[in-house]
Design a protein around this motif. Structure first.
Motif, PDB file in Angstrom:
ATOM      1  N   ALA A  45       0.931  -1.116   0.131  1.00 45.92           N
ATOM      2  CA  ALA A  45      -0.040  -0.064   0.070  1.00 45.92           C
ATOM      3  C   ALA A  45       0.843   1.361  -0.032  1.00 45.92           C
ATOM      4  N   VAL A  46       1.836   1.386   0.911  1.00 49.09           N
ATOM      5  CA  VAL A  46       2.795   2.523   0.931  1.00 49.09           C
ATOM      6  C   VAL A  46       3.514   2.674  -0.394  1.00 49.09           C
ATOM      7  N   LEU A  47       3.915   1.613  -1.007  1.00 51.20           N
ATOM      8  CA  LEU A  47       4.657   1.592  -2.527  1.00 51.20           C
ATOM      9  C   LEU A  47       3.716   2.346  -3.415  1.00 51.20           C
ATOM     10  N   LEU A  48       2.808   1.605  -3.513  1.00 50.59           N
ATOM     11  CA  LEU A  48       1.655   2.107  -4.623  1.00 50.59           C
ATOM     12  C   LEU A  48       1.163   3.690  -4.323  1.00 50.59           C
ATOM     13  N   PRO A 106       3.510   8.213  -4.834  1.00 47.00           N
ATOM     14  CA  PRO A 106       4.854   8.447  -5.055  1.00 47.00           C
ATOM     15  C   PRO A 106       5.211   9.578  -6.061  1.00 47.00           C
ATOM     16  N   ASP A 107       6.195  10.543  -5.991  1.00 47.08           N
ATOM     17  CA  ASP A 107       6.311  11.707  -6.422  1.00 47.08           C
ATOM     18  C   ASP A 107       7.611  11.418  -7.499  1.00 47.08           C
ATOM     19  N   ILE A 186      12.305   1.957  -2.887  1.00 46.40           N
ATOM     20  CA  ILE A 186      11.392   1.629  -4.156  1.00 46.40           C
ATOM     21  C   ILE A 186      10.467   2.641  -4.590  1.00 46.40           C
ATOM     22  N   ARG A 187       9.855   3.579  -3.607  1.00 45.52           N
ATOM     23  CA  ARG A 187       8.650   4.386  -4.291  1.00 45.52           C
ATOM     24  C   ARG A 187       9.330   5.220  -5.501  1.00 45.52           C
ATOM     25  N   PRO A 188      10.506   5.605  -5.409  1.00 40.43           N
ATOM     26  CA  PRO A 188      10.934   6.620  -6.575  1.00 40.43           C
ATOM     27  C   PRO A 188      10.956   6.137  -7.797  1.00 40.43           C
ATOM     28  N   ILE A 189      11.420   4.681  -7.463  1.00 41.21           N
ATOM     29  CA  ILE A 189      11.243   3.652  -8.964  1.00 41.21           C
ATOM     30  C   ILE A 189      10.052   3.712  -9.516  1.00 41.21           C
ATOM     31  N   ALA A 191       7.538   5.387  -9.059  1.00 39.96           N
ATOM     32  CA  ALA A 191       6.861   6.520  -9.622  1.00 39.96           C
ATOM     33  C   ALA A 191       7.424   6.915 -11.067  1.00 39.96           C
ATOM     34  N   GLN A 192       8.434   6.382 -11.407  1.00 39.21           N
ATOM     35  CA  GLN A 192       9.124   6.591 -12.593  1.00 39.21           C
ATOM     36  C   GLN A 192       8.121   5.836 -13.820  1.00 39.21           C
ATOM     37  N   TYR A 193       7.708   4.664 -13.187  1.00 33.99           N
ATOM     38  CA  TYR A 193       7.030   3.590 -14.088  1.00 33.99           C
ATOM     39  C   TYR A 193       5.501   3.949 -14.085  1.00 33.99           C
ATOM     40  N   LEU A 194       4.944   4.263 -12.959  1.00 40.04           N
ATOM     41  CA  LEU A 194       3.545   4.363 -12.721  1.00 40.04           C
ATOM     42  C   LEU A 194       2.980   6.014 -12.927  1.00 40.04           C
ATOM     43  N   TYR A 195       3.763   7.075 -12.556  1.00 40.98           N
ATOM     44  CA  TYR A 195       3.096   8.169 -12.670  1.00 40.98           C
ATOM     45  C   TYR A 195       3.863   9.295 -13.469  1.00 40.98           C
ATOM     46  N   SER A 196       4.962   9.037 -14.197  1.00 38.04           N
ATOM     47  CA  SER A 196       5.698   9.948 -14.887  1.00 38.04           C
ATOM     48  C   SER A 196       4.948  10.856 -16.018  1.00 38.04           C
TER      49      SER A 196
END
Length: 212
Positions: A45-48, A106-107, A186-189, A191-196
């Motif tokens: 949950a925290v990762l996503l 994640p930002d 892992i959160r910043p990684i 973010a690049q895949y999911l929200y960039s």
């Protein structure tokens, strides 16, 4: 956007699978075993983050509810929900949803860790791990009372706290101490895949208005 949706669905399924695999990692301790699935639900949950936070746990719960052996010890089915530990299952979802919203999405613009991000992640873990106990304690107290497990010299609440909560606090603190650095890494990684695309689409449009 379509690729992002596919990626989000894929990561949700992947994290749900990780939670399911956690069913084989438990240490028997009375009627409530020590498990990893609780912290895995909160970690995913925290990762996503955000509204997606609870999705892997929801998928895991549905898989077990239809009979797949993904609950603790390789069990499954509605009978587990009626058993002594059944209340923890909805607690996993409630705790995961709360943790996801507290941690936030994640930002992708976050170049390095900030104090604010660290605090939000730490608070998300503590709140999520605390909340998941509430339905579990309520359900166990009812089950113990109905089954005649509560000693005459104790209240149902005191018996439940001794059986379901107090012995597990040190282990939960260790789980949180291990999971927090993992989440922050892992959160910043993710973010690049999911929200960039979400974060940068407006910027790209401003820079290339004629491309439309």
């Amino acid at each position: 956007m379509k690729n992002k949706i596919v990626l989000r669905i894929s990561f949700t399924a992947l994290f749900a699978a990780i939670i399911c695999v956690g069913c084989f990692m438990k240490i028997p301790l009375g009627p409530v075993p020590i498990v990893l699935q609780n912290v895995l639900c909160i970690l995913c949950a925290v990762l996503l983050g955000g509204i997606m936070g609870g999705a892997p746990t929801a998928l895991f719960l549905v898989a077990g509810l239809i009979g797949l052996p993904v609950y603790s010890g390789g069990t499954g089915g509605i009978a587990v929900w009626a058993g002594p530990t059944g209340g923890f299952l909805p607690g996993y979802l409630i705790g995961a949803v709360a943790a996801g919203f507290i941690a936030g999405r994640p930002d992708v613009e976050q170049k390095k860790l900030s104090f604010k991000v660290v605090v939000r992640v730490v608070v998300a873990f503590f709140v999520g791990m605390t909340i998941l106990y509430v339905p579990g304690v309520i359900h166990f107290a009812r089950w113990a009372t109905a089954a005649g497990k509560v000693p005459a010299d104790k209240s149902a609440f005191a018996f439940t706290m001794g059986a379901c909560v107090l012995p597990y606090i040190p282990g939960d603190l260790i789980k949180i101490a291990v999971a927090v650095p993992v989440a922050l890494k892992i959160r910043p990684i993710l973010a690049q895949y999911l929200y960039s695309a979400d974060n940068n689409s407006g910027e790209k449009f401003d820079k290339n208005p004629e491309s439309m």
